[in-house]
Write an enzyme that holds these catalytic residues in place. Structure first.
Site, mmCIF file in Angstrom:
data_model
loop_
_atom_site.group_PDB
_atom_site.id
_atom_site.type_symbol
_atom_site.label_atom_id
_atom_site.label_comp_id
_atom_site.label_asym_id
_atom_site.label_seq_id
_atom_site.Cartn_x
_atom_site.Cartn_y
_atom_site.Cartn_z
ATOM 1 N N ASP A 66 -4.448 1.963 3.284
ATOM 2 C CA ASP A 66 -5.202 0.934 4.002
ATOM 3 C C ASP A 66 -5.057 1.157 5.500
ATOM 4 O O ASP A 66 -3.983 1.525 5.993
ATOM 5 C CB ASP A 66 -4.722 -0.467 3.610
ATOM 6 C CG ASP A 66 -5.280 -0.904 2.250
ATOM 7 O OD1 ASP A 66 -5.948 -0.084 1.593
ATOM 8 O OD2 ASP A 66 -5.033 -2.061 1.856
ATOM 9 N N ASP A 85 -1.482 -2.738 -4.373
ATOM 10 C CA ASP A 85 -2.538 -3.086 -3.430
ATOM 11 C C ASP A 85 -3.321 -1.818 -3.090
ATOM 12 O O ASP A 85 -3.893 -1.214 -3.978
ATOM 13 C CB ASP A 85 -1.937 -3.802 -2.219
ATOM 14 C CG ASP A 85 -3.016 -4.534 -1.431
ATOM 15 O OD1 ASP A 85 -4.029 -4.894 -2.041
ATOM 16 O OD2 ASP A 85 -2.854 -4.736 -0.217
ATOM 17 N N ARG A 106 -13.444 0.530 -3.393
ATOM 18 C CA ARG A 106 -12.962 0.813 -2.034
ATOM 19 C C ARG A 106 -12.656 2.298 -1.826
ATOM 20 O O ARG A 106 -11.504 2.691 -1.631
ATOM 21 C CB ARG A 106 -11.710 -0.010 -1.691
ATOM 22 C CG ARG A 106 -11.943 -1.501 -1.785
ATOM 23 C CD ARG A 106 -10.705 -2.267 -1.298
ATOM 24 N NE ARG A 106 -10.917 -3.709 -1.401
ATOM 25 C CZ ARG A 106 -9.982 -4.628 -1.185
ATOM 26 N NH1 ARG A 106 -8.761 -4.255 -0.860
ATOM 27 N NH2 ARG A 106 -10.262 -5.900 -1.292
ATOM 28 N N ASP A 139 0.869 -1.175 0.000
ATOM 29 C CA ASP A 139 0.000 0.000 0.000
ATOM 30 C C ASP A 139 0.913 1.235 0.000
ATOM 31 O O ASP A 139 1.933 1.243 0.694
ATOM 32 C CB ASP A 139 -0.852 0.055 1.271
ATOM 33 C CG ASP A 139 -1.666 -1.217 1.472
ATOM 34 O OD1 ASP A 139 -2.114 -1.795 0.471
ATOM 35 O OD2 ASP A 139 -1.846 -1.628 2.641
HETATM 36 CA CA CA Z 1 -3.248 -3.597 1.797
#
Ligand code: CA
Length: 433
Positions: A254, A250, A306, A211
């Protein structure tokens, strides 16, 4: 006469010395404003504001940044990033590409031959090529994973013409408290060695490691005027292997593993698949009562999904701007409502092309409730909850409007229309005024 000449000369000199654009205000000792979202709770968020002069650093390359981060120590520190820092570099500052990390005989061609589902089946990859992939990935991780400790402020020094950029890195705030990240572009956390996961989602999928910014057990974090994207390496340009897009990225930001009290403001999340995951597992019961996050005045542009997807947390999502482009054919949803989530969404504005309808904006997996009010969809007021329930009856259970809490920690909440304009102008790195 003489005085006048001097005055004119001084004025001319002054003109010559004035920079072409205004100096950027020094933001390095700023603290989170009172009441500005969840990160203002329980003592607020001050980052490295208490740093003594010996712990204020200006860094221009990876080696200097690593020294300043000091292994994630809790000493109050201020780190100012100037210019562009590439995390994929060796200790001499020379760029490392994926081939430089590959070791123990790893090759993508051999990896694909070894784990082709038609011959390998659906077992997890194991054996020489998977071991070589892991060893290679560990070499990249050692360069790009950068640990941020408690009581740290990281700021970029640039304005909109020379934004400070951290490229290829995964900034990780793990089990740390009181961190501020502002005015910084976090670009292209690119995984050279994705792993094949045969049992993900029926078809299997590629899993990537990094991330751009990862809050893992992090508390009191303020992320402000950050730009995070895949700029330079869009996943849609990556090939398809085993019938799945060979993803390289990714999350952009996050927030997982018991993280709590986070404010993300005036930031821009762009050109990416999975932008922001809040809560990584339905079974992470340690997240219950935590993952309290405020998202306000952020832009989500050309994000597939997301924005955010939430489990467990009380998440206040207000005054954000969402833009789906005509050529974003992969768009899936924006607000993801998952297990025990309590999303309170107010006055957000969505712009979409014809192939995306208001019913597409919300998706639920095992969610029960969503508060939404003041939503604008292509300029028109809509009730996302009513639309969700009308279009998804039968597949998922209806969501109720009662999320069990009402946000109290926030600054002024604008109309969706006003916020939309302000965010378009002011969100992202290089735009602090
Ligand atoms: Ca992640």
């Amino acid at each position: 006469m003489r005085l006048r000449q001097i005055t004119v000369a001084t004025a001319l000199l002054g003109l010559l010395c004035v920079p072409a654009h205004a100096e950027v205000r020094d933001i390095s000792r700023d603290t989170l404003p009172t009441n500005d979202g969840w990160a203002a709770a329980d003592g607020g968020t001050t980052g490295g504001a208490a740093a003594d002069d010996a712990h204020v650093y200006t860094v221009t390359d990876r080696a200097e940044l690593v020294r300043a981060l000091d292994g994630g120590s809790a000493t109050p520190k201020i780190i100012k990033i100037a210019g562009t820092i590439d995390a994929n570099t060796d200790d001499d500052g020379d760029h490392l590409d994926c081939a430089d990390y590959a070791t123990d005989g790893y090759s993508l061609k051999k990896y694909l031959a070894a784990y082709d589902p038609r011959t390998w089946g659906s077992a997890k990859p194991s054996g020489p090529q998977e071991e070589a992939r892991r060893a290679s990935a560990a070499k990249q991780a050692e360069r790009v994973e950068l640990r941020v400790g408690s009581n740290t402020t990281i700021v970029g020094l640039g304005d909109s013409r020379n934004t400070a950029v951290l490229k290829g890195a995964s900034l990780q705030i793990r089990n740390a408290d009181n961190v501020i990240v502002r005015n910084l572009e976090l670009r292209d956390a690119y995984d050279c060695f994705p792993v094949w996961q045969p049992n993900t989602g029926g078809l299997g999928d590629w899993k990537t490691a990094y991330d751009n910014l990862w809050l893992n057990g992090a508390t009191h974090v303020w992320v402000d005027h950050v730009t995070a994207s895949d700029k330079g390496h869009p996943d849609e340009k990556e090939p398809t292997y085993f019938a799945r897009n060979y993803l390289r990225h990714d999350g952009l930001l996050d927030i997982t593993n018991g993280s709590d009290l986070v404010t993300v403001s005036w930031s821009r999340f762009a050109d990416h698949d999975k932008a922001m995951l809040i809560g990584s597992s339905d079974t992470a019961s340690g997240d219950r009562g935590r993952l309290r996050v405020t998202l306000h005045h952020n832009a989500f542009a050309s994000v597939v999904q997301r924005a955010p997807r939430v489990r467990f947390g009380q998440v206040h999502v207000y005054n954000n701007r969402y833009v789906v482009d005509e050529d974003d054919a992969d768009y899936r949803y924006s607000l993801g409502v998952s297990t025990e989530s309590a999303v309170f969404a107010e006055n957000n504005a969505f712009h979409t092309p014809g192939h995306v309808e208001a019913a597409d904006l919300v998706k639920s997996w095992n969610g029960t409730a969503l508060h939404q009010s003041g939503t604008l969809f292509n300029g028109y007021p809509v009730d996302l909850l009513a639309i969700y329930n009308a279009y998804n009856s039968g597949s998922e259970r209806d969501l109720t409007a009662d999320v069990g809490w009402t946000p109290t920690l926030h600054t002024k909440i604008d109309s969706a229309e006003a916020a939309d304009r302000e965010v378009a102008r002011g969100a992202g790195a290089g735009r602090i005024r």
